[in-house]
Enzyme design. Structure first.
Site, PDB file in Angstrom:
ATOM      1  CB  THR A  84       0.868  -0.546   4.810  1.00 44.77           C
ATOM      2  OG1 THR A  84       1.095  -1.656   3.931  1.00 44.77           O
ATOM      3  CG2 THR A  84       2.119  -0.334   5.649  1.00 44.77           C
ATOM      4  N   GLY A  85      -0.645  -3.235   5.553  1.00 43.75           N
ATOM      5  CA  GLY A  85      -0.561  -4.589   6.086  1.00 43.75           C
ATOM      6  C   GLY A  85      -1.851  -5.349   5.852  1.00 43.75           C
TER       7      GLY A  85
ATOM      8  NE  ARG B  23      -9.185  -7.434   1.139  1.00 42.41           N
ATOM      9  CZ  ARG B  23      -8.160  -6.650   1.421  1.00 42.41           C
ATOM     10  NH1 ARG B  23      -7.793  -5.705   0.580  1.00 42.41           N
ATOM     11  NH2 ARG B  23      -7.473  -6.797   2.529  1.00 42.41           N
ATOM     12  CB  VAL B  24     -13.582  -3.010   0.633  1.00 43.48           C
ATOM     13  CG1 VAL B  24     -13.072  -1.676   1.160  1.00 43.48           C
ATOM     14  CG2 VAL B  24     -14.403  -2.804  -0.632  1.00 43.48           C
ATOM     15  N   GLY B  25     -10.396  -3.560   1.652  1.00 45.99           N
ATOM     16  CA  GLY B  25      -9.519  -3.664   2.816  1.00 45.99           C
ATOM     17  C   GLY B  25      -9.666  -2.471   3.745  1.00 45.99           C
ATOM     18  CG  ASP B  26      -6.199  -1.484   5.957  1.00 48.29           C
ATOM     19  OD1 ASP B  26      -5.964  -2.410   5.156  1.00 48.29           O
ATOM     20  OD2 ASP B  26      -5.361  -0.601   6.238  1.00 48.29           O
TER      21      ASP B  26
ATOM     22  CB  THR C 148      -0.885  -0.007   1.279  1.00 49.16           C
ATOM     23  OG1 THR C 148      -1.923  -0.960   1.147  1.00 49.16           O
ATOM     24  CG2 THR C 148      -1.522   1.318   1.600  1.00 49.16           C
TER      25      THR C 148
HETATM   26  N1  ASP Z   1      -3.806  -2.852   3.784  1.00 46.40           N
HETATM   27  C1  ASP Z   1      -3.956  -3.229   2.407  1.00 46.40           C
HETATM   28  C2  ASP Z   1      -5.238  -4.010   2.244  1.00 46.40           C
HETATM   29  O1  ASP Z   1      -5.479  -4.896   3.017  1.00 46.40           O
HETATM   30  C3  ASP Z   1      -2.829  -4.020   1.875  1.00 46.40           C
HETATM   31  C4  ASP Z   1      -1.465  -3.681   2.416  1.00 46.40           C
HETATM   32  O2  ASP Z   1      -1.235  -2.606   2.922  1.00 46.40           O
HETATM   33  O3  ASP Z   1      -0.557  -4.500   2.339  1.00 46.40           O
HETATM   34  O4  ASP Z   1      -5.956  -3.757   1.300  1.00 46.40           O
END
Ligand code: ASP
Length: 291
Positions: free
Chosen positions: A209-210, A186-189, A158
């Site tokens: 991120t993560g 799909r939606v992340g954070d 990210t």
């Molecule tokens: N946080 C992001 C998500 O889950 C991916 C990432 O930062 O690695 O969409």
């Protein structure tokens, strides 16, 4: 009051040294763009948007051009921005035809009464606002297509930026392609305020991120802000938030600034690329945890 900016280019497993050098350089170059905005008296909001756009355009990072592909081989982008001065926020999710989703997120914040627009609605809004849209598929790089075919390579990442301007106002922006091979829709954070992004000029601005499914459940960005609000140092707030992410089994990291110009970051993944620039001329990069 002194300005500062911190940038991240995504967290994840260890990568080779060549990638590390490129990621550090890319993050620092983007941070310098934001620092130039701040040095000229620009707002933290402008600085994080301009910085995020640079990182979105850099194919090295999982955002905008170069984003990872979903299970169907498509790019689906999420982004958000928050202004710590007004506490207004804007976000978009599952966007395929917008080159710089962070700017679309800012338009959602400034031109609508909403916080989050998704999919077709977000893209129709982009067109209505005159934001240049591109053919679906043109954000797919040959490298990411190859990784999708072979199901190999980086699984997530990210980009994010947090800044404090000369007036002591803070802002945060986050933008991502999400996780490789994710289910369509799909939606992340990253587009969720309080999870991937938060800013409040009384306390801090944070970008994460993560592993998004874990970050959402711990409300990672807001947990950093709340710790600062309750008196923790920025460094401790970042460390404790990331420790809770790790306790749940998630990997990732955070970057943060305070209105006083402090910069902070922490990560429990093996790697989180990033850089910072401060008004006093201090600048630097980070990449891997010490073994
Ligand atoms: N946080 C992001 C998500 O889950 C991916 C990432 O930062 O690695 O969409």
């Amino acid at each position: 009051m002194s300005y500062a900016i911190v940038v991240h280019g995504g967290a994840g497993p260890r990568r080779d040294q060549e990638h590390g050098e490129a990621a550090r350089a890319g993050c620092l170059a983007a941070a310098e763009v934001g620092a130039a905005v701040l040095a000229q008296g620009g707002s933290a909001l402008d600085a994080v948007e301009q910085t995020a756009r640079v990182l979105e355009d850099d194919p090295l990072f999982n955002a905008g051009y170069g984003a990872v592909l979903n299970a169907d081989g498509d790019v689906e982008l999420d982004a958000s921005v928050m202004d710590g001065e007004t506490l207004l926020a804007g976000a978009v999710a599952v966007v395929k035809t917008v080159k710089n989703p962070v700017s679309l997120a800012r338009l959602v914040m400034e031109k609508t009464p909403h916080v989050l627009l998704v999919g077709d609605g977000a893209e129709a809004f982009a067109r209505a606002q005159g934001l240049a849209t591109i053919a679906s598929g043109s954000l797919v790089t040959p490298l990411q297509h190859q990784r999708w075919l072979t199901r190999q390579g980086s699984t997530h990442g990210t980009i994010g930026a947090v800044a404090v301007d000369a007036r002591g106002q803070v802002a945060a922006a986050t933008s991502t392609g999400g996780t490789a091979g994710k289910l369509k829709g799909r939606v992340g954070d990253s587009p969720l305020i309080g999870a991937g992004t938060v800013a409040d000029s009384r306390w801090a601005a944070v970008s994460c991120t993560g592993a998004g499914e874990f970050i959402i459940r711990v409300g990672l960005a807001r947990s950093v802000l709340e710790a600062v609000r309750h008196g923790a140092s920025l460094a401790r707030a970042c460390e404790e938030a990331v420790a809770e992410l790790s306790r749940l089994g998630g990997d990732g990291g955070v970057i943060a600034v305070t209105p006083q110009g402090e910069v902070g970051w922490a990560f429990c993944s093996e790697r989180m690329a990033g850089a910072f620039v401060r008004a006093d001329g201090q600048r630097g990069t980070f990449f891997e945890r010490s073994p």
